[in-house]
Scaffold this active site. Structure first.
Site, short mmCIF file in Angstrom:
data_model
loop_
_atom_site.label_atom_id
_atom_site.label_comp_id
_atom_site.label_asym_id
_atom_site.label_seq_id
_atom_site.Cartn_x
_atom_site.Cartn_y
_atom_site.Cartn_z
CG HIS A 356 -0.17 -9.02 -3.45
ND1 HIS A 356 0.51 -7.94 -3.97
CD2 HIS A 356 -0.27 -9.91 -4.45
CE1 HIS A 356 0.80 -8.16 -5.23
NE2 HIS A 356 0.33 -9.36 -5.56
CE LYS A 544 -2.14 4.82 3.63
NZ LYS A 544 -1.12 4.07 2.95
NE ARG A 545 -11.00 0.22 -0.45
CZ ARG A 545 -11.72 -0.67 -1.13
NH1 ARG A 545 -11.51 -0.84 -2.41
NH2 ARG A 545 -12.67 -1.36 -0.54
CE LYS A 550 -4.98 -0.29 3.25
NZ LYS A 550 -3.65 -0.42 2.62
CB THR A 652 2.50 0.90 -4.18
OG1 THR A 652 1.09 0.78 -4.05
CG2 THR A 652 3.11 -0.47 -4.39
CE LYS A 656 1.34 4.58 -6.75
NZ LYS A 656 -0.04 4.13 -6.55
O1 73E Z 1 0.40 -3.68 1.19
C1 73E Z 1 -0.39 -3.78 0.01
C2 73E Z 1 0.52 -3.98 -1.18
O2 73E Z 1 1.33 -2.86 -1.38
C3 73E Z 1 -1.36 -4.94 0.14
O3 73E Z 1 -2.25 -4.70 1.21
C4 73E Z 1 -2.15 -5.09 -1.16
O4 73E Z 1 -1.22 -5.31 -2.23
C5 73E Z 1 -0.31 -4.24 -2.44
C6 73E Z 1 0.55 -4.56 -3.62
O5 73E Z 1 1.46 -5.58 -3.33
C7 73E Z 1 -3.13 -6.20 -1.11
N1 73E Z 1 -4.37 -6.20 -1.65
C8 73E Z 1 -4.91 -7.39 -1.38
N2 73E Z 1 -4.06 -8.11 -0.70
N3 73E Z 1 -2.95 -7.35 -0.51
C9 73E Z 1 -6.24 -7.84 -1.78
C10 73E Z 1 -6.81 -8.97 -1.19
C11 73E Z 1 -8.06 -9.38 -1.56
C12 73E Z 1 -8.78 -8.69 -2.52
C13 73E Z 1 -8.22 -7.57 -3.12
C14 73E Z 1 -6.95 -7.15 -2.74
#
Ligand code: 73E
Length: 812
Positions: A356, A544-545, A550, A652, A656
């Site tokens: 991810h 978003k976070r 970001k 994501t 939405k």
């Molecule tokens: O871009 C997003 C993505 O849409 C990405 O940053 C996020 O995953 C989403 C779903 O695919 C994500 N979260 C984490 N890594 N990528 C993450 C890493 C460590 C702890 C918690 C979350």
């Protein structure tokens, strides 16, 4: 149980009486919520049992989606929607004097996740059940979910999220399905008389994993899958031994607490890893409980172990559950007596992995010493996987030490979880086209060269049931009235809306719905944040976070720039705007917290200045969550997706918003690239550096933020306001760190580099918005082209390319 309104009303009144001893007339909203929840759960139970039986009898392959996060949000409305009981229940309740919307508000929002990764897992469960696939979630039942964010004096303060304080009506405790998980101790390999090596594990600490099952109902079918959330409890055996040994009740309690803290709280870091021992314990706890449970389910089928991969797929949501690989090896070898090769073949054929993120700070690595002491047997297995893998590389590339060093799973005293995940699984996927390309060409290039057939892309998606059908009823109704209801089963049919792109009366109706949603949000914000906003203004939203990449800071600096223009040029007119933010910062992320403070400071200045506040307002909505998102997204005109190109794997939220008719203001990053591909240049606002340009700058080091600062008056003036006397700094040093980050430390995320093109694009948006008909056409095209982003499409791709499964749930 109830097939018409009258039956429902009767069942509901009886339930109030039997469960809570209340009459309809005297029941409170909470009472009514609880009675309704329990009634709906009973209704689901029959199909839940039926689905489980059906899966067992058909012996069909089951998917287990392992994730440290499931951001499921509230379930009442969605369960009713999927059971197709929504309007019946709504009307029935109204006749009894209750509003379903108000009852929904009584449910605690289950925040068992940080952001996109956890919400994706929840959308996937909804799609799996709705398409009739046998797919289940394995997660942790955190006692405290994502922290409750309060804002005091513009600063974020974190309070524990006591989401279980009120009973969670959907879960069922299943002690009969509990398993034991072991930590620590000593491992000896002993040779038996028959010459086999046997593993002896002693002096370990044992914790009991108790599952709490949550039903996952499919839409319009009778499939009910399971989200199994594990909770840690001290085992009787352990606590007894401890108590008798120490004869000290305090020690006993201390010990019990130390075991139960494993499932106590969710780590509130998104895209960041801090290598804490408790986090590793949590990861192994989930993995061990989950794999044991999956193997146990398989054993019920009475089939040879070699056929495990035909009956179970273990999917890991990022590397957090990567220990699935050595854990399955352990069970196959130590508990079932398989040899290494056979166990390895089964493991690799069963496990698949989604990456991810490429952010280096998010990549998990664990110190060897920690893994060895906490999980001695698991470490031995990882070490052996590494040895064998390096050996195979040596055979293919003798003497190529560099290659082996960069691919090794254990190196420099650390276990690299991404390497373990790639080596131990048969499929590795990224979450958007651009992200997968970056993995293949850069971040995981050598792995891609080694195992090209394992890499594939699965662009993320969102469930259109929660994010359109349920959260935006008027829009859903307009769509159904105009193109029929087939789009609900086949979201790509939204494309049929294209026929209305030049239909003025249709576009007017679309506009009316957006306006209605904006008014509802304005009312909500008045009550929630005490700020009056203008529903006629552009609603420009970034939710978003909070993270450097970001770039909420870019948004905030732009607002400061607009304020300056309005203050210095009396003739300057802008299309009125409301800037809306929602964002949680990780509690230890100093910079992110400063940006929250800056947004509040800017809001304070702007909202209280009568010379500008009829043209712009700034709102920060505290405690951003799934249920807040459901209120904000339908009311949005501009969706801010402004990450530094190459950094946001997919996003994501962008999907939405698009599905609800907002226009994207975004960089060519993550899935924005695919939105652009679908709608074309005229229906999205893109700006800024491309990912290639960003990556090139990182490589050649030619970027100088100071140069941008010196050459662009707008940049210089705005930045100076952070540290010199200004309405924003008020002579304090509060924002010195932000300034330093941008100038002294050369602006890691290219905020200043993209500032000019962001300002220009925002100005273009202001102009375009005035042409109402044209704007609504753009909005309609976004909705019409958004079908691709239904998670149904994503799940169908996972099902056919990775998991190799067919629908076998109970389809009506
Ligand atoms: O871009 C997003 C993505 O849409 C990405 O940053 C996020 O995953 C989403 C779903 O695919 C994500 N979260 C984490 N890594 N990528 C993450 C890493 C460590 C702890 C918690 C979350």
């Amino acid at each position: 149980m109830f097939s018409n309104k009258e039956d429902f009303k009767q069942a509901f009144s009886e339930r109030l009486q039997t469960d809570l001893g209340k009459k309809v007339e005297s029941a409170s909203e909470v009472d009514a919520y609880r009675a309704l929840g329990s009634l709906v759960k009973d209704e689901m139970n029959r199909n839940w049992l039926k689905t489980a039986r059906q899966y067992e009898e058909s012996k069909e392959k089951q998917v287990y989606y392992f994730s440290m996060e499931f951001l499921i949000g509230r379930l009442l409305g969605n369960n009713l929607l999927n059971m197709q009981l929504l309007s019946l229940v709504k009307e029935g309740l109204e006749e009894l004097g209750f509003s379903l919307t108000e009852l929904e508000e009584e449910e605690n929002d289950a925040g068992l996740g940080n952001g996109g990764l956890g919400r994706l897992a929840a959308c996937f469960l909804d799609s799996l059940a709705s398409l009739g696939y046998a797919g289940h979630g394995y997660g942790i039942r955190y006692k405290y979910g994502m922290f409750d964010q309060r804002i005091i004096d513009g600063y974020q303060v974190e309070l524990p999220d006591r989401w279980l304080a009120r009973e969670f009506v959907w879960e069922v405790r299943r002690p009969d399905e509990a398993v034991e998980v072991r930590f620590g101790g000593e491992v000896d390999m002993v040779r038996t008389k028959a010459g086999r090596l046997e593993c002896h594990h002693d002096h370990y600490e044992q914790v009991r994993a108790i599952p709490y099952d949550v039903p996952v109902v499919g839409y319009g079918n009778d499939t009910v899958n399971t989200l199994r959330l594990w909770s840690a409890e001290a085992t009787d055996h352990d606590t007894l031994v401890k108590a008798s040994k120490d004869d000290d009740f305090n020690n006993f309690l201390e010990h019990k607490r130390s075991l139960e803290e494993i499932s106590e709280f969710l780590y509130p870091d998104d895209s960041h890893e801090d290598g804490k021992r408790l986090r590793l314990k949590q990861e192994y706890f989930l993995v061990s409980a989950g794999v044991q449970s999956a193997v146990r389910n398989f054993e019920r089928l009475n089939l040879p172990l070699a056929s495990f991969p035909e009956h179970a797929a273990l999917h890991i949501n990022d590397t957090h559950p990567a220990l699935v690989i050595p854990e399955l090896m352990r069970i196959l070898m130590d508990d079932h007596g398989l040899g290494w090769e056979e166990a390895w073949e089964i493991t690799q054929a069963s496990v698949s992995y989604t990456n991810h993120t490429t952010l280096s700070e998010a990549l998990e690595t664990w110190p060897v010493g920690l893994v060895r002491s906490l999980l001695p047997r698991i470490y031995m297995i990882i070490d052996e996987i590494n040895e064998r893998f390096c050996q195979s590389l040596w055979e293919k590339h003798p003497g190529d030490f560099d290659r082996i060093a960069s691919l090794a799973i254990v190196a420099d005293g650390f276990v690299k979880m991404a390497h373990l995940s790639i080596v131990g699984s048969h499929s590795i996927n990224g979450v958007a086209k651009l992200h997968t390309d970056i993995l293949k060409k850069r971040e995981m290039k050598i792995f891609y060269d080694t195992f090209p057939e394992r890499f594939n892309n699965k662009t993320n998606g969102i469930t259109h049931r929660r994010w359109l059908l349920h959260s935006n009823e008027p829009l859903s109704k307009l769509i159904t009235d105009s193109i029929g209801d087939q789009w609900i089963q086949e979201p790509e049919r939204l494309e049929d809306l294209m026929q209305f792109k030049s239909d003025r009366s249709f576009l007017k109706e679309l506009n009316g719905i957006k306006q209605q949603k904006k008014e509802e949000l304005a009312d909500f914000i008045k009550g929630y944040a005490g700020i009056q906003i203008d529903p006629a203004s552009i609603f420009d939203v970034q939710i978003k976070r909070l993270h450097g990449y970001k770039r909420q800071l870019l948004n905030a600096l732009h607002i400061m720039h607009l304020y300056n223009q309005l203050k210095t040029d009396r003739r300057y007119k802008m299309t009125p705007r409301t800037f809306i933010f929602g964002a949680k910062a990780a509690p230890s992320y100093h910079f992110a917290k400063k940006v929250i403070k800056l947004i509040h400071t800017v809001a304070d200045v702007v909202n209280n200045d009568p010379a500008v506040n009829n043209q712009m307002k700034v709102v920060f909505l505290p405690n951003y969550s799934v249920s807040l998102a459901e209120k904000i997204i339908p009311a949005t005109n501009i969706s801010e997706q402004i990450s530094t190109a190459s950094k946001e794997a997919s996003g994501t939220g962008n999907m939405k918003f698009m599905m609800n008719g907002a226009l994207t203001l975004g960089t060519m990053d993550g899935a924005n690239v695919e939105i652009h591909e679908l709608v074309g240049d005229d229906h999205i606002y893109t700006f800024g550096l491309s990912s290639d340009e960003v990556l090139e700058y990182y490589k050649n080091g030619h970027y100088s933020s100071r140069q941008v600062y010196e050459q662009d008056d707008r940049v210089r003036h705005t930045l100076d306001q952070l540290i010199h006397y200004s309405p924003f700094s008020k002579g304090e040093t509060e924002f010195q760190d932000i300034y330093d980050n941008l100038i002294t430390f050369n602006d890691e995320y290219f905020v200043l580099k993209d500032f000019a093109s962001y300002i220009d694009t925002q100005a273009r948006i202001g102009k375009d918005y005035k042409d109402v008909n044209l704007w609504n056409k753009k909005s309609l095209i976004n909705i019409a082209r958004s079908g691709k982003f239904s998670s149904d499409r994503t799940i169908q791709e996972y099902a056919s390319d990775i998991w190799k499964i067919q629908p076998t749930g109970i389809l009506k």
